[in-house]
Design a protein around this motif. Structure first.
Motif, PDB file in Angstrom:
ATOM      1  N   ARG A  29       6.141  -0.834  -5.342  1.00 40.12           N
ATOM      2  CA  ARG A  29       5.755  -1.060  -3.933  1.00 40.12           C
ATOM      3  C   ARG A  29       4.038  -1.545  -3.836  1.00 40.12           C
ATOM      4  O   ARG A  29       3.870  -0.666  -4.041  1.00 40.12           O
ATOM      5  CB  ARG A  29       5.760  -0.161  -2.553  1.00 40.12           C
ATOM      6  CG  ARG A  29       5.876  -0.777  -1.664  1.00 40.12           C
ATOM      7  CD  ARG A  29       6.505   0.453  -0.113  1.00 40.12           C
ATOM      8  NE  ARG A  29       5.620   1.863  -0.097  1.00 40.12           N
ATOM      9  CZ  ARG A  29       6.553   2.693  -0.824  1.00 40.12           C
ATOM     10  NH1 ARG A  29       7.537   3.265  -0.538  1.00 40.12           N
ATOM     11  NH2 ARG A  29       6.043   4.005  -1.338  1.00 40.12           N
ATOM     12  N   ILE A  30       3.763  -2.586  -3.649  1.00 41.68           N
ATOM     13  CA  ILE A  30       2.497  -3.047  -2.867  1.00 41.68           C
ATOM     14  C   ILE A  30       2.064  -2.119  -1.411  1.00 41.68           C
ATOM     15  O   ILE A  30       2.594  -3.084  -0.431  1.00 41.68           O
ATOM     16  CB  ILE A  30       2.033  -4.137  -3.687  1.00 41.68           C
ATOM     17  CG1 ILE A  30       2.596  -4.699  -4.881  1.00 41.68           C
ATOM     18  CG2 ILE A  30       0.866  -4.582  -2.988  1.00 41.68           C
ATOM     19  CD1 ILE A  30       2.136  -6.055  -5.164  1.00 41.68           C
ATOM     20  N   ASN A  31       0.929  -1.346  -1.435  1.00 41.30           N
ATOM     21  CA  ASN A  31       0.468  -0.914  -0.096  1.00 41.30           C
ATOM     22  C   ASN A  31      -0.236  -2.244   0.679  1.00 41.30           C
ATOM     23  O   ASN A  31      -0.753  -3.200   0.523  1.00 41.30           O
ATOM     24  CB  ASN A  31       0.149   0.063  -0.104  1.00 41.30           C
ATOM     25  CG  ASN A  31       1.420   1.174  -0.593  1.00 41.30           C
ATOM     26  OD1 ASN A  31       2.770   0.855  -0.193  1.00 41.30           O
ATOM     27  ND2 ASN A  31       1.342   1.484  -1.728  1.00 41.30           N
ATOM     28  N   VAL A  32      -1.540  -1.396   0.695  1.00 38.95           N
ATOM     29  CA  VAL A  32      -2.676  -2.490   1.021  1.00 38.95           C
ATOM     30  C   VAL A  32      -3.122  -3.476  -0.360  1.00 38.95           C
ATOM     31  O   VAL A  32      -3.538  -2.951  -1.517  1.00 38.95           O
ATOM     32  CB  VAL A  32      -4.064  -1.268   1.474  1.00 38.95           C
ATOM     33  CG1 VAL A  32      -5.181  -2.703   1.595  1.00 38.95           C
ATOM     34  CG2 VAL A  32      -2.825  -0.663   2.419  1.00 38.95           C
ATOM     35  N   THR A  51      -2.266  -5.159   5.012  1.00 43.98           N
ATOM     36  CA  THR A  51      -1.705  -4.352   4.143  1.00 43.98           C
ATOM     37  C   THR A  51      -0.112  -4.554   3.857  1.00 43.98           C
ATOM     38  O   THR A  51      -0.289  -6.601   4.196  1.00 43.98           O
ATOM     39  CB  THR A  51      -1.352  -2.814   5.606  1.00 43.98           C
ATOM     40  OG1 THR A  51      -0.468  -3.872   6.999  1.00 43.98           O
ATOM     41  CG2 THR A  51      -2.421  -2.622   5.897  1.00 43.98           C
ATOM     42  N   SER A  52       0.402  -3.928   4.365  1.00 47.35           N
ATOM     43  CA  SER A  52       2.237  -4.698   3.608  1.00 47.35           C
ATOM     44  C   SER A  52       2.550  -5.446   5.190  1.00 47.35           C
ATOM     45  O   SER A  52       3.038  -6.512   4.559  1.00 47.35           O
ATOM     46  CB  SER A  52       2.564  -3.456   2.527  1.00 47.35           C
ATOM     47  OG  SER A  52       2.919  -2.547   4.037  1.00 47.35           O
ATOM     48  N   ASN A  72       4.480 -11.272  -0.254  1.00 43.70           N
ATOM     49  CA  ASN A  72       4.858 -10.282  -0.531  1.00 43.70           C
ATOM     50  C   ASN A  72       6.024 -10.416  -1.766  1.00 43.70           C
ATOM     51  O   ASN A  72       6.426  -9.235  -3.180  1.00 43.70           O
ATOM     52  CB  ASN A  72       6.209  -9.133   0.076  1.00 43.70           C
ATOM     53  CG  ASN A  72       4.666  -8.748   1.122  1.00 43.70           C
ATOM     54  OD1 ASN A  72       3.586  -8.249   0.812  1.00 43.70           O
ATOM     55  ND2 ASN A  72       4.991  -7.690   2.829  1.00 43.70           N
ATOM     56  N   ASN A  75       3.969 -10.705  -4.671  1.00 44.62           N
ATOM     57  CA  ASN A  75       2.906  -9.703  -4.912  1.00 44.62           C
ATOM     58  C   ASN A  75       1.814 -10.719  -5.034  1.00 44.62           C
ATOM     59  O   ASN A  75       1.232 -10.260  -6.149  1.00 44.62           O
ATOM     60  CB  ASN A  75       3.513  -8.882  -6.151  1.00 44.62           C
ATOM     61  CG  ASN A  75       4.867  -8.269  -6.497  1.00 44.62           C
ATOM     62  OD1 ASN A  75       4.741  -7.766  -5.012  1.00 44.62           O
ATOM     63  ND2 ASN A  75       5.565  -7.454  -7.252  1.00 44.62           N
ATOM     64  N   GLY A  97      -3.173  -1.264  -3.720  1.00 44.89           N
ATOM     65  CA  GLY A  97      -2.830  -0.111  -3.844  1.00 44.89           C
ATOM     66  C   GLY A  97      -1.352  -0.011  -3.988  1.00 44.89           C
ATOM     67  O   GLY A  97      -0.465  -0.609  -3.393  1.00 44.89           O
ATOM     68  N   THR A  99       1.914   1.827  -5.838  1.00 41.84           N
ATOM     69  CA  THR A  99       3.422   2.582  -6.012  1.00 41.84           C
ATOM     70  C   THR A  99       3.843   2.107  -7.403  1.00 41.84           C
ATOM     71  O   THR A  99       5.073   1.152  -7.429  1.00 41.84           O
ATOM     72  CB  THR A  99       4.244   3.159  -4.697  1.00 41.84           C
ATOM     73  OG1 THR A  99       3.559   2.984  -3.582  1.00 41.84           O
ATOM     74  CG2 THR A  99       4.598   3.926  -5.079  1.00 41.84           C
ATOM     75  N   GLU A 108       1.484   6.208  -6.025  1.00 44.03           N
ATOM     76  CA  GLU A 108      -0.007   5.770  -5.922  1.00 44.03           C
ATOM     77  C   GLU A 108      -0.842   5.514  -6.787  1.00 44.03           C
ATOM     78  O   GLU A 108      -1.920   5.992  -6.811  1.00 44.03           O
ATOM     79  CB  GLU A 108       0.155   5.100  -4.059  1.00 44.03           C
ATOM     80  CG  GLU A 108      -1.051   4.629  -4.245  1.00 44.03           C
ATOM     81  CD  GLU A 108      -1.067   3.934  -2.701  1.00 44.03           C
ATOM     82  OE1 GLU A 108      -0.092   4.560  -1.967  1.00 44.03           O
ATOM     83  OE2 GLU A 108      -1.568   3.315  -2.286  1.00 44.03           O
ATOM     84  N   CYS A 110      -4.716   2.541  -7.731  1.00 40.82           N
ATOM     85  CA  CYS A 110      -5.430   2.098  -7.884  1.00 40.82           C
ATOM     86  C   CYS A 110      -5.397   0.796  -8.370  1.00 40.82           C
ATOM     87  O   CYS A 110      -5.762   0.765  -9.409  1.00 40.82           O
ATOM     88  CB  CYS A 110      -6.317   2.222  -6.918  1.00 40.82           C
ATOM     89  SG  CYS A 110      -7.458   0.844  -6.075  1.00 40.82           S
TER      90      CYS A 110
END
Length: 122
Positions: A29-32, A51-52, A72, A75, A97, A99, A108, A110
């Protein structure tokens, strides 16, 4: 995980550019996601983040001229830059960020892209 940035270039003041940054690798998962920039002699500074869920944040110096967005499914994060000024000249870095899934669980980390140069002439 790798981040590949593109879209920089040399433009005249008032021009526009669109930066892109695609993440690849073993991504759970890609967060911020965000864009930073570093001008010669200056520290790296946050330009914009998203953010996502699509919430955005901008540095005061770029509000109204820069727009961050993301896809998203791909990506990928974008930075639309309009009304460029000479003081926008810098190397622009994308950041994410991410995961990742390992046998030990989710972690997670960076990650940074390699940077893309934006040069604005007056």
């Amino acid at each position: 995980v790798q981040l590949q940035a593109s879209g920089g270039g040399s433009v005249q003041a008032g021009g526009s550019l669109r930066l892109s940054c695609a993440a690849s690798g073993s991504i759970f998962r890609i967060n911020v996601m965000g864009w930073y920039r570093q001008a010669p002699g200056n520290q790296r500074e946050l330009v914009a983040a998203i953010t996502s869920g699509g919430s955005t944040n901008y540095a005061d110096s770029v509000k109204g001229r820069f727009a961050i967005s993301r896809d998203n499914a791909k990506n990928t994060v974008y930075l639309q830059i309009d009304g460029l000024k000479p003081e926008d000249t810098a190397v622009y870095y994308c950041n994410a960020g991410v995961t990742i899934a390992t046998m030990g669980g989710l972690y997670e980390c960076c990650y940074w892209g390699q940077g893309t140069l934006v040069t604005v002439s007056s």
